[in-house]
Design an enzyme around this catalytic site. Sequence first.
Site, mmCIF file in Angstrom:
data_model
loop_
_atom_site.group_PDB
_atom_site.id
_atom_site.type_symbol
_atom_site.label_atom_id
_atom_site.label_comp_id
_atom_site.label_asym_id
_atom_site.label_seq_id
_atom_site.Cartn_x
_atom_site.Cartn_y
_atom_site.Cartn_z
ATOM 1 N N SER A 60 20.753 -68.538 -24.864
ATOM 2 C CA SER A 60 21.504 -67.279 -24.841
ATOM 3 C C SER A 60 22.777 -67.316 -23.998
ATOM 4 C CB SER A 60 20.613 -66.148 -24.332
ATOM 5 O OG SER A 60 19.713 -65.773 -25.334
ATOM 6 N N LYS A 63 25.967 -66.968 -25.728
ATOM 7 C CA LYS A 63 26.470 -65.650 -26.152
ATOM 8 C C LYS A 63 27.695 -65.229 -25.352
ATOM 9 C CE LYS A 63 21.754 -64.219 -27.420
ATOM 10 N NZ LYS A 63 20.539 -63.530 -26.898
ATOM 11 N N TYR A 188 24.732 -69.479 -35.337
ATOM 12 C CA TYR A 188 24.044 -68.950 -34.146
ATOM 13 C C TYR A 188 22.972 -69.931 -33.648
ATOM 14 C CZ TYR A 188 20.934 -66.016 -31.361
ATOM 15 O OH TYR A 188 20.129 -65.541 -30.348
ATOM 16 N N TYR A 240 18.883 -59.136 -19.673
ATOM 17 C CA TYR A 240 18.125 -58.255 -20.569
ATOM 18 C C TYR A 240 17.539 -57.075 -19.814
ATOM 19 C CZ TYR A 240 18.883 -62.430 -23.197
ATOM 20 O OH TYR A 240 19.493 -63.482 -23.784
ATOM 21 N N VAL A 258 16.660 -68.895 -22.672
ATOM 22 C CA VAL A 258 15.250 -69.289 -22.706
ATOM 23 C C VAL A 258 15.038 -70.799 -22.536
ATOM 24 C CG1 VAL A 258 14.242 -67.334 -23.966
ATOM 25 C CG2 VAL A 258 15.215 -69.251 -25.252
HETATM 26 O O1 DON Z 1 17.691 -66.588 -30.585
HETATM 27 C C1 DON Z 1 16.864 -66.889 -29.732
HETATM 28 O O2 DON Z 1 15.794 -66.312 -29.615
HETATM 29 C C2 DON Z 1 17.212 -68.021 -28.787
HETATM 30 N N1 DON Z 1 18.024 -68.984 -29.439
HETATM 31 C C3 DON Z 1 17.969 -67.515 -27.594
HETATM 32 C C4 DON Z 1 17.238 -66.454 -26.817
HETATM 33 C C5 DON Z 1 17.473 -66.501 -25.369
HETATM 34 O O3 DON Z 1 17.928 -67.470 -24.786
HETATM 35 C C6 DON Z 1 17.011 -65.330 -24.598
HETATM 36 N N2 DON Z 1 17.179 -65.580 -23.189
HETATM 37 N N3 DON Z 1 16.532 -65.407 -22.247
#
Ligand code: DON
Length: 304
Positions: A60, A63, A188, A240, A258
């Site tokens: 994430s 982003k 993405y 978040y 993540v």
């Molecule tokens: O789209 C997703 O779920 C993952 N590629 C990224 C989510 C993420 O990193 C949330 N962060 N804490």
Amino acid sequence: MMLLENLIEKNKEYASKGNVASYIPELAKAEADDLGACIITLSGEIYKAGACDKKFTIQSISKVITLMLALSDNGKEYVFSRVSVEPTGYSFNSIVNLEIKKKNKPYNPLVNSGAIVTTSLIKGKDKDEKFNRILEFSRKIMDNKDLNINESVYHSESETGDRNRSLAYFMKSTNYLEGNVSEILDIYFKQCSIEVTTVDLAKLGCVLANDGILPWNGERIVSKEICKIVKAVMTTCGLYDESGKYAVRVGIPSKSGVGGGIMCAVPNKLGIGIFGPALNAKGNSVAGINLLEDLVKELDLSIF
Ligand code: DON
């Protein structure tokens, strides 16, 4: 820096309070008790310790990069007509927000729904050119020509990314997402699979801290206004539905992923990269947050 080594030793134990992400199967291979950090000051001093050179996927934190690029490509009026800048109070991949207010746009560019929209706004003649612009921009802002995607994580995410597909198709139905959904999602998934170390993240933090000028060569790559916007959204939405608590505990603009990364920008001072793949229930690095809390106290870095 002895301080960094000591704080990593002290906070390592918090990893046992979390778990590595497993909803993307490849991420479950991470070593839960890894903890590393890198601090880079605007004058170029580098301090690093622990698992600071270990590679992990940016997830994430990408982003932030696509938000910068989308703002550069389209201007803030257009971007914020497609995605808002309010915290959700729900998890990063929640779908409920999209329906709760009638035909509302995604809440912010740092949750999955908003980030998928931001990615769709990146200019390019086809999906390869669009992703290449993201990769080249990442290489430049993190001063690392070797950055690339981790193919196994990319395939793993692409195979299991049905939640993101549902978010994207829902937004297509409400007209907040335009274009070819599977192509947008492919970009993405790839951007989330870019492999970095804490050093790369600290450099990204440094550029934000320096209002868009690469501190190592004086080149401006985004406007000061874009950096202000991005740091504001990181402060309110970067962790978040833990962003409020995090602001109280740590108090610096940050973005988590993540893969276990946290990237922080301390305005006019320095950038920080953290890696600790054991996550709490909100999807943020448990040991990483504890380490940052101590570090910010020791160095008096809170922006508040
Ligand atoms: O789209 C997703 O779920 C993952 N590629 C990224 C989510 C993420 O990193 C949330 N962060 N804490």
